[in-house]
Each structure stands twice: as C-alpha cells, then as structure tokens.
Design a protein around this motif. Structure first.
Motif, PDB file in Angstrom:
ATOM      1  N   THR A  62      40.892   2.230  11.998  1.00 27.55           N
ATOM      2  CA  THR A  62      41.152   0.804  12.150  1.00 27.55           C
ATOM      3  C   THR A  62      40.387   0.079  11.058  1.00 27.55           C
ATOM      4  N   THR A  63      41.044  -0.896  10.439  1.00 25.62           N
ATOM      5  CA  THR A  63      40.409  -1.629   9.357  1.00 25.62           C
ATOM      6  C   THR A  63      39.967  -2.996   9.854  1.00 25.62           C
ATOM      7  N   THR A  75      43.018  -6.721   5.255  1.00 25.37           N
ATOM      8  CA  THR A  75      43.493  -5.698   6.184  1.00 25.37           C
ATOM      9  C   THR A  75      45.019  -5.638   6.187  1.00 25.37           C
ATOM     10  N   ASP A 114      36.363   2.847  12.583  1.00 26.19           N
ATOM     11  CA  ASP A 114      36.581   1.415  12.366  1.00 26.19           C
ATOM     12  C   ASP A 114      35.817   1.042  11.105  1.00 26.19           C
ATOM     13  N   GLU A 145      41.018  -9.804  10.000  1.00 30.17           N
ATOM     14  CA  GLU A 145      40.547 -10.135   8.658  1.00 30.17           C
ATOM     15  C   GLU A 145      39.319 -11.039   8.695  1.00 30.17           C
ATOM     16  N   VAL A 204      46.746   4.576  10.363  1.00 26.55           N
ATOM     17  CA  VAL A 204      45.838   3.490  10.000  1.00 26.55           C
ATOM     18  C   VAL A 204      46.377   2.201  10.608  1.00 26.55           C
ATOM     19  N   HIS A 253      45.850  -1.951  11.122  1.00 22.64           N
ATOM     20  CA  HIS A 253      45.199  -3.130  10.539  1.00 22.64           C
ATOM     21  C   HIS A 253      44.464  -3.921  11.611  1.00 22.64           C
ATOM     22  N   GLU A 256      41.051  -4.858  -2.206  1.00 21.82           N
ATOM     23  CA  GLU A 256      40.993  -3.532  -1.627  1.00 21.82           C
ATOM     24  C   GLU A 256      42.262  -2.752  -1.976  1.00 21.82           C
ATOM     25  N   ASP A 259      35.455  -1.279   7.177  1.00 20.99           N
ATOM     26  CA  ASP A 259      35.796  -2.324   6.214  1.00 20.99           C
ATOM     27  C   ASP A 259      35.960  -1.688   4.830  1.00 20.99           C
ATOM     28  N   TYR A 306      45.042  -1.818   3.509  1.00 19.86           N
ATOM     29  CA  TYR A 306      44.628  -0.800   4.467  1.00 19.86           C
ATOM     30  C   TYR A 306      45.425   0.484   4.397  1.00 19.86           C
TER      31      TYR A 306
END
Length: 169
Positions: free
Chosen positions: A38-39, A44, A10, A70, A65, A67, A84, A12, A49
């Motif tokens: 997981t972002t 996200t 998980d 946020e 991946v 999302h 990002e 960021d 992501y």
C-alpha cells in the motif's frame, strides 16, 4: 529457515533508496511472503505507485499494489511530491489494483487470518490511521504486529515519517 511471515508493506516509496531497499530485503527473504503493498503520502496515483509492483516482477513475484492517501491527516504539505517513478519508463502499462489501500487493509482478506499478517509501515502512518478510523474493530481483530520505520535517537527534530503526519502517528 525460520517461520514464514505474511507481510503487507505500507510505504511512501519514492525517490529515496530506503524504502526500495526495504522492499528488496522483503522480496529476497525466504522467511517473508509479501501479500501486498500500500502506498501513502505524495504521488500515490498509478504513475507513482505502479513501480513497486515492477520491482516485484523483477524479483519473480506478482505483488498487488494499492494506492493510498496522498495527503496527511495533519494537513501538512507533502514534501517534494510528484516525481515518484519518473525515471521508470512505461509505468502506465503496469497493472494496478482498483481497490485502494484503506479498503485493502480493512478487507476480509487480511481479517480472515487475524494475527497472521504483519503490517510493516515505513512511511507516514496516514493509511494505518485511516484504516483504524474506518474499521475500529480492526485493532482487536488483527492482533498482529504493526512494525513502523520511524523515530530516531539524538535528533533535534522529529523523524520525517512522524513529522509528515503527526496526527496519524
């Protein structure tokens, strides 16, 4: 070689190198099998992501991946969002999972193997707290470690991940 660790990361993951380095270490470890990413926090959306999955491909692995959330539960403004993955061309062509992070963290896949999947959270704990709120039985069912990259000694202020969503932490 040590025991095989099944991991959900998980993160960021963004413009700083720290989370990308953690991802690279996991992908390069023969003792780790990364099941999914997981972002959380900030961008996200797919453009933000998709690139951790691209890093997985570069390491010869297909990593789903998902999302995440946020916005922090604390209501604090996200620090420096929206860029990002901006230096990675063609991210719109990368496959992304429709299932969001909270559903993934609480899904039967991770609960079919209670105690066998380590969640490594290296961002704000927003997704983790939301998953626990969504499925309170998750605490007892998982019975696996939650490792978090946060905190600091000798700091005059709170560490970024804790400060970003102190309510979730």
């Amino acid at each position: 070689m040590g025991a095989l660790h099944h991991i959900i990361l998980d993160t960021d993951i963004g413009s700083d190198v720290d989370d990308a380095l953690a991802l690279a270490l996991i992908l390069g470890s023969p003792e780790a099998r990364l099941l999914g990413i997981t972002t959380v926090y900030g961008d996200t959306a797919p453009s933000g992501y998709a690139w951790p999955g691209r890093f997985g491909k570069l390491a010869g692995q297909e990593i789903p991946v998902h999302h995440g959330l946020e916005q922090p539960m604390s209501g604090r403004e996200v620090w420096w969002p929206g860029h990002e993955g901006s230096l990675h061309d063609g991210l719109e062509n990368e496959p992304v999972e429709e299932e969001d992070a909270i559903r993934y963290l609480t899904s039967g896949r991770s609960q079919k193997r209670p105690g066998e999947i380590d969640v490594i959270a290296i961002g704000p704990l927003t997704n983790i707290a939301a998953a626990l709120e969504s499925d309170p039985a998750l605490r007892a069912q998982r019975a696996a470690p939650l490792d978090h990259g946060g905190g600091g000694f000798g700091m005059d202020e709170a560490e970024h991940n804790f400060r970003s969503d102190d309510q979730a932490a």
